[in-house]
Design a protein around this motif. Sequence first.
Motif, PDB file in Angstrom:
ATOM      1  N   ASN A 114       0.811  -1.235   0.000  1.00  0.00           N
ATOM      2  CA  ASN A 114       0.000   0.000   0.000  1.00  0.00           C
ATOM      3  C   ASN A 114       0.836   1.274   0.000  1.00  0.00           C
ATOM      4  N   ASP A 115       2.157   1.150  -0.062  1.00  0.00           N
ATOM      5  CA  ASP A 115       3.016   2.339   0.026  1.00  0.00           C
ATOM      6  C   ASP A 115       3.070   3.089  -1.308  1.00  0.00           C
ATOM      7  N   ASN A 336      -0.547  -5.929   5.956  1.00  0.00           N
ATOM      8  CA  ASN A 336      -0.746  -5.716   4.520  1.00  0.00           C
ATOM      9  C   ASN A 336      -2.144  -6.155   4.104  1.00  0.00           C
ATOM     10  N   GLU A 341      -6.181   0.362   5.157  1.00  0.00           N
ATOM     11  CA  GLU A 341      -5.409   0.869   4.003  1.00  0.00           C
ATOM     12  C   GLU A 341      -6.218   1.793   3.106  1.00  0.00           C
ATOM     13  N   LYS A 345      -2.006   6.364   3.441  1.00  0.00           N
ATOM     14  CA  LYS A 345      -1.000   6.176   2.395  1.00  0.00           C
ATOM     15  C   LYS A 345       0.391   6.464   2.962  1.00  0.00           C
TER      16      LYS A 345
END
Length: 370
Positions: A114-115, A336, A341, A345
């Motif tokens: 999600n980065d 994760n 999420e 961010k």
Amino acid sequence: QMTQPFYGEHQSGILNPPPASAALIAFDVLAWDKNELTRLFKILTERCEFLTQGGEPPTTEEKFPPLDSGIVGTYVHPDNLTITLALGDSLFDERFGLAEAKPRHLQPMTRFPNDALDADWCHGDLLLQICANSQETVLHAMRDIIKHTPSLLSVRWRRDGFISNHVAATAGRETPINLLGFKDGTVNPNTRDQAEANRVILVSDQHDEPAWAQGGSYMAVRLIRFFVEQWDRTPLQEQEAVFGRDRESGAPLGMKNEHDIPDYSQDPEGKQVPLDSHMRLANPRTPGFEKHQLLRRAYNYSDAISASGQLDMGLLFICYQADLDAGFITVQKRLNGEPLEEYIKPFGGGYFFALPGVSKPGEYFAQALL
Ligand code: HEM
């Protein structure tokens, strides 16, 4: 007024309760050899000792630039200041010949699914976590250090943070509320229990690490933006399911008090605390998971607005652990894909190793490493 100790086996700024204001500032080291690096650590030791213990800065003639910025007045009060110095993986490259001595788990932070990592906000040879009761004290310390290290350090990125003042004033008895409106920091190792700290937070003889690293701690830093406009339009029950906690009391869903501990074996299907909730993923409380603990010491941040006109605020997520792989990396992998999420961010940060403390006057940071 409070003074945090400067000398000790471990640095201040890890186990003490977080005060109201903070900054993270990451640097590239400009020193080109080990001698210059040693000079840098000696200067940092001297500045951090003075700034955290307080005193009267020297004055000079008016034809010279003043030796102190003056922004906290003519006397520097400790104001609960801590300056915690940590090294990045890149400091152990070929420049200083330190590769052999690198802490075993230190590594560059890599991207999680999600980065959206922005190189301008990542990594650094050296990181300072500066915390104090007031923002002026934090900024005063930051400017003092920059002024004293002109040819040795170059700023790479910086973020300021805060937690609510009334919480800071209770010295850790109340839990800070993050900018999503939830108490954040409820379940943490007991920082007053030295045995527990030596097991999960600080590198000790229980960990397979170079001797110089004892008393240090791995520091995972994540700069995480929140989509607060979207969050503020999300039903309360959905928000609570995301974390697995009641927003007002902070209690696990289905329980009464913030510090109640859920028994997940009685809730195998996640009818009370959803299986994919943040707290349950972060710590499933299954036998053996105790070794995956970490000390969270996060701050809120709030800047102006993003390029697309959204409020730019979120969390300076900071956690300390004796083993980076068993701590942050394992827990983040479990997180994760979590429902949270949708509202966050991660865009920066890095992995660092907070140095052991300077044990007594006359010694300096990283002396045993160099
Ligand atoms: C628990 C918020 C990121 C690890 C919690 C709780 C909240 C929260 C509200 C429940 C209360 C508490 O125990 O403090 C957030 C937010 C995050 C974030 C808003 C960022 C957007 C992370 C990350 C990690 C993490 C990146 C580590 C990889 C944990 C752990 C717990 C926890 C270990 C305690 C779980 C337990 O033992 O019950 N977090 N968190 N969190 N979080 Fe996070």
